[in-house]
Design an enzyme around this catalytic site. Structure first.
Site, short mmCIF file in Angstrom:
data_model
loop_
_atom_site.label_atom_id
_atom_site.label_comp_id
_atom_site.label_asym_id
_atom_site.label_seq_id
_atom_site.Cartn_x
_atom_site.Cartn_y
_atom_site.Cartn_z
CB SER A 62 -0.88 0.01 1.25
OG SER A 62 -0.07 -0.09 2.40
CD GLU A 99 3.95 5.38 3.56
OE1 GLU A 99 4.38 6.21 2.74
OE2 GLU A 99 3.73 4.18 3.27
CB CYS A 159 2.25 -3.93 9.58
SG CYS A 159 2.14 -2.51 8.45
CG HIS A 162 4.19 0.75 6.47
ND1 HIS A 162 3.35 0.04 5.65
CD2 HIS A 162 4.35 1.96 5.89
CE1 HIS A 162 3.00 0.82 4.63
NE2 HIS A 162 3.59 1.97 4.75
N1 DGL Z 1 2.26 -2.41 4.90
C1 DGL Z 1 0.98 -2.95 5.07
C2 DGL Z 1 1.00 -4.27 5.85
O1 DGL Z 1 1.90 -4.99 5.80
C3 DGL Z 1 -0.20 -2.15 5.44
C4 DGL Z 1 -0.16 -0.74 5.86
C5 DGL Z 1 -1.51 -0.10 5.59
O2 DGL Z 1 -1.72 0.23 4.41
O3 DGL Z 1 -2.35 0.02 6.51
O4 DGL Z 1 0.09 -4.64 6.51
#
Ligand code: DGL
Length: 262
Positions: free
Chosen positions: A4, A145, A181, A183
């Site tokens: 995303s 981010e 996640c 991120h």
């Molecule tokens: N990077 C994404 C994940 O691994 C999701 C982050 C998002 O868009 O909420 O879950």
């Protein structure tokens, strides 16, 4: 590779290290960020649509969904309809459960990820006689981010996520925190520091993610295929190109050409 936003770069780093000659196209669905607050139906529709478009446009040998939210919701579905091999990213529950001595493991993910049946299944299979404490930490997505755009990370947001995951039953005994996640590993240095310096956690608590395992799976699936690279890797984004503003140095240090609209 697909996420995303910039989160999947934590997976990209491992894949690129393992296959430095493989030309990679990374798609960031900034027009859909964040996925974690969306419904299952919305996420599944975006993932299927984007992967279809990507495979038509770039004809990849393999697709890596570098997003736990997209993978835990849509992996089975897209695998059924697409011919290209697809490697997904799911929370590293198995290695964390195997390694845990205290028997208490934390899982940080998006709201959408932590409620998935996929996660229930991993828990049922691997967290036997141990405890998994799940906590949604959407604030960490924004922090990652911002960090990659050169911004300062808000330690308070990180502390809140760590406090949240450790408030359940026997939370003080957590010895492994799964970064579920993509991120979140982009913040792992800061998370470790906040855990020890601000919250007084033991420095023995391990933060675990699946990126190295995903890279191994990608290498296996491409075994025996030679690569020849001409030019830099590509970073493409949905929505306005201005969404990639500030990412220039994060991209060039990872051998990407400047961001392009998808
Ligand atoms: N990077 C994404 C994940 O691994 C999701 C982050 C998002 O868009 O909420 O879950």
């Amino acid at each position: 590779m697909f996420d995303s936003g910039v989160g999947g770069l934590s997976v990209y780093d491992e894949v690129h290290r393992a296959l430095p000659d493989a030309p990679i196209v990374y798609a960031a669905d900034f027009a859909g960020l964040p996925y974690g607050t969306k419904s299952e139906a919305e996420i599944a529709a975006r993932v299927a649509g984007l992967l279809g478009k990507m495979s038509e446009r770039f004809e990849p040998r393999l697709i890596c969904i570098a997003c736990n939210t997209a993978s835990t919701i849509a992996l089975g579905m897209v695998r059924e309809v697409m011919e290209v091999p697809i490697v997904g990213t799911v929370p590293a529950i198995k290695p964390a459960a195997l390694a845990s001595r205290s028997g208490v493991i934390g899982l940080l993910g998006t709201q959408a990820t932590i409620r998935q049946a996929y996660v229930d299944d991993l828990e049922r299979e691997f967290v036997v006689g141990k405890t998994l404490l799940r906590h949604a930490a959407p604030g960490l997505v924004n922090e990652a981010e911002r960090k990659l755009r050169g911004g300062t990370v808000d330690r308070g947001v990180l502390a809140e996520a760590l406090r949240g995951v450790s408030t359940g039953e026997n939370g003080a005994m957590i010895d492994h925190v799964i970064l579920g996640c993509t991120h979140f590993p982009l913040l792992s240095d800061e998370l470790k520091d906040v855990a020890v310096a601000d919250l007084g956690w033991s420095s023995d608590v391990q933060f675990v993610d699946g990126a190295a395992g995903i890279a191994r799976r990608v290498v296996d699936r491409l075994a025996g295929q030679p690569f020849q690279k001409s030019g830099q890797n590509r970073f493409v984004v949905t929505g306005p190109i201005s969404n990639a503003g500030g990412l220039e140095s994060a991209l060039s240090s990872r051998e990407f050409a400047p961001a392009q609209a998808f």
